[in-house]
Design an enzyme around this catalytic site. Structure first.
Site, PDB file in Angstrom:
ATOM      1  N   SER A   1       0.815  -1.218   0.000  1.00 24.30           N
ATOM      2  CA  SER A   1       0.000   0.000   0.000  1.00 24.30           C
ATOM      3  C   SER A   1       0.846   1.264   0.000  1.00 24.30           C
ATOM      4  CB  SER A   1      -0.923   0.020   1.224  1.00 24.30           C
ATOM      5  OG  SER A   1      -0.160  -0.040   2.421  1.00 24.30           O
TER       6      SER A   1
ATOM      7  N   HIS B   1      -2.987  -3.422  -5.922  1.00 22.43           N
ATOM      8  CA  HIS B   1      -3.373  -3.033  -4.567  1.00 22.43           C
ATOM      9  C   HIS B   1      -4.875  -3.203  -4.354  1.00 22.43           C
ATOM     10  CE1 HIS B   1      -3.883   0.258  -1.328  1.00 22.43           C
ATOM     11  NE2 HIS B   1      -3.600  -0.894  -0.757  1.00 22.43           N
TER      12      HIS B   1
ATOM     13  N   GLU C   1      -6.029  -0.969  -7.427  1.00 24.45           N
ATOM     14  CA  GLU C   1      -5.106  -0.036  -8.071  1.00 24.45           C
ATOM     15  C   GLU C   1      -4.010  -0.841  -8.775  1.00 24.45           C
ATOM     16  OE1 GLU C   1      -5.107   3.983  -5.371  1.00 24.45           O
ATOM     17  OE2 GLU C   1      -4.068   2.241  -4.526  1.00 24.45           O
TER      18      GLU C   1
ATOM     19  N   ASN D   1      -4.538   6.089  -0.982  1.00 25.14           N
ATOM     20  CA  ASN D   1      -3.852   6.399   0.275  1.00 25.14           C
ATOM     21  C   ASN D   1      -3.122   7.733   0.239  1.00 25.14           C
ATOM     22  OD1 ASN D   1      -4.728   4.205   1.746  1.00 25.14           O
ATOM     23  ND2 ASN D   1      -3.034   2.902   1.113  1.00 25.14           N
TER      24      ASN D   1
END
Length: 285
Positions: free
Chosen positions: A122, A143, A155, A193
Site C-alpha cells: 500500500s 493493490h 489499483e 492512500n
C-alpha cells in the site's frame, strides 16, 4: 500470455489481505495456491475464508454448493516449490521492504520466467521490489482494499520498469475476477492512500488541538461530508500502527513536512493502542 491463460494463481501471505484475495480469485473459478511460512498461519487463513463465505451464504448472496467449490479450489503450501505451476503471483505479506525483496527473489527462482509477480503493497516503492528480480518488466502493483471480497477497487501500479503488456494483462485480470481497476504510477500512496491517509492524520491533529472530541470529529465528517465512517474510527479499523507506517513512508519519500505524523498517533502506537485489533484505539472494543 492472455488473461484467459491465467488459471492458477499464487497468493503469498494468508493474513487478512491474502486470505481475502485468495477468496476473490477462487470465486472467479481460478485455482489458488495460498502460501505462508507456517501451517498454523495457513489454517487461520482458511478459517477466515470459511467464515467469510459462510456469511455470504447466510445473507443469501452465495449458494452453499458454490461456497464449497470456492474452498475446494484453494490449496495451501509452506514451500515456494508449490508455486512452480502458477500463472500469476499476488504477494500480500506485511510491509517490510527487506522481507518483500527476499520473497520476490525466491518467487523469481521458483516461477516460470513469463509469470507476472504482483505486490499488494500500500505504500512501499515497487521499483525497489522489482529491482530484486531478473524480470522487473513483469513486476507490478496490484493493490486491493480491505475487505478484499467486498471492496471493488484495485489499483494497478506501473513502475519505471513495468511493461505496458504487464499492466494491461493485470488490468484485464482484475476485471475478470470482478474488480474495478484503475491505473496509477509508483508514487507513495498511489491514488487512494495518497489522499486518504493524510486526511486521517489531520483528524488526529484536530483531536490533539482540541478542535473536537473523538465522537464529534467522526460525527462531523460522517454528516458533513457523507463519509460512511468517521476518520478516527477508520484509523481504528485500519490499525494505528499501519496508519503511522504509511505516514512515515510518505514523510521519508517526499521529504515534505506536511506528511509528518501527528505526535498523538505515534504515542498511541507506542502505548500499544492499535485500534480494533488490540481492543483499544480512539475507541474501546
Amino acid at each position: 500470455m492472455k488473461v484467459e491463460d491465467i488459471k492458477n494463481v499464487g497468493v503469498i501471505g494468508a493474513g487478512t489481505m491474502g486470505s481475502g484475495i485468495a477468496q476473490v480469485v477462487s470465486s472467479s473459478d481460478k485455482n489458488v495456491v495460498l502460501a505462508d511460512v507456517s501451517d498454523s498461519a495457513l489454517a487461520r487463513g482458511i478459517k477466515s475464508i470459511e467464515k467469510s463465505v459462510g456469511r455470504l451464504v447466510k445473507k443469501g448472496v452465495l449458494e452453499e454448493e458454490n461456497s464449497k467449490s470456492i474452498l475446494s479450489r484453494i490449496e495451501t503450501t509452506t514451500e515456494f516449490e508449490g508455486l512452480r505451476g502458477v500463472d500469476l503471483v499476488i504477494e500480500a505479506i506485511f510491509e517490510d521492504m527487506n522481507i518483500k525483496k527476499e520473497t520476490f527473489q525466491k518467487l523469481d527462482d521458483f516461477t516460470r520466467p513469463e509469470v507476472i509477480l504482483a505486490t499488494n503493497t500500500s505504500s512501499l516503492p515497487i521499483i525497489e521490489i522489482a529491482a530484486a528480480t531478473s524480470r522487473p518488466d513483469k513486476v507490478v502493483g496490484m493493490h486491493f482494499f480491505n475487505p478484499a471480497p467486498l471492496m471493488q477497487l484495485v489499483e494497478i501500479i506501473k513502475t519505471l520498469s513495468t511493461s505496458d503488456e504487464t499492466v494491461d494483462l493485470v488490468y484485464q485480470f482484475s476485471k475478470a475476477i470482478g474488480k474495478e481497476p484503475v491505473r496509477t504510477k509508483d508514487i507513495p500512496g498511489f491514488i487512494v492512500n495518497r489522499i486518504l491517509v493524510p486526511m486521517l492524520n489531520e483528524a488526529v491533529f484536530a483531536l490533539e488541538d482540541g478542535v473536537g472530541s473523538v465522537e464529534d470529529i467522526d460525527k462531523a465528517m460522517k454528516l458533513g461530508t457523507n463519509h460512511p465512517i468517521g476518520p478516527l474510527a477508520l484509523i481504528d479499523l485500519i490499525g494505528l500502527d499501519v496508519t503511522l507506517d504509511v505516514m512515515d513512508v510518505f514523510y521519508r519519500e517526499f521529504q515534505d513536512s506536511k506528511y509528518r505524523a501527528a505526535p498523538l498517533l505515534r504515542q498511541m502506537v507506542r502505548a500499544g493502542w492499535l485500534g480494533r485489533k488490540s481492543g483499544k484505539g480512539f475507541y474501546e472494543y
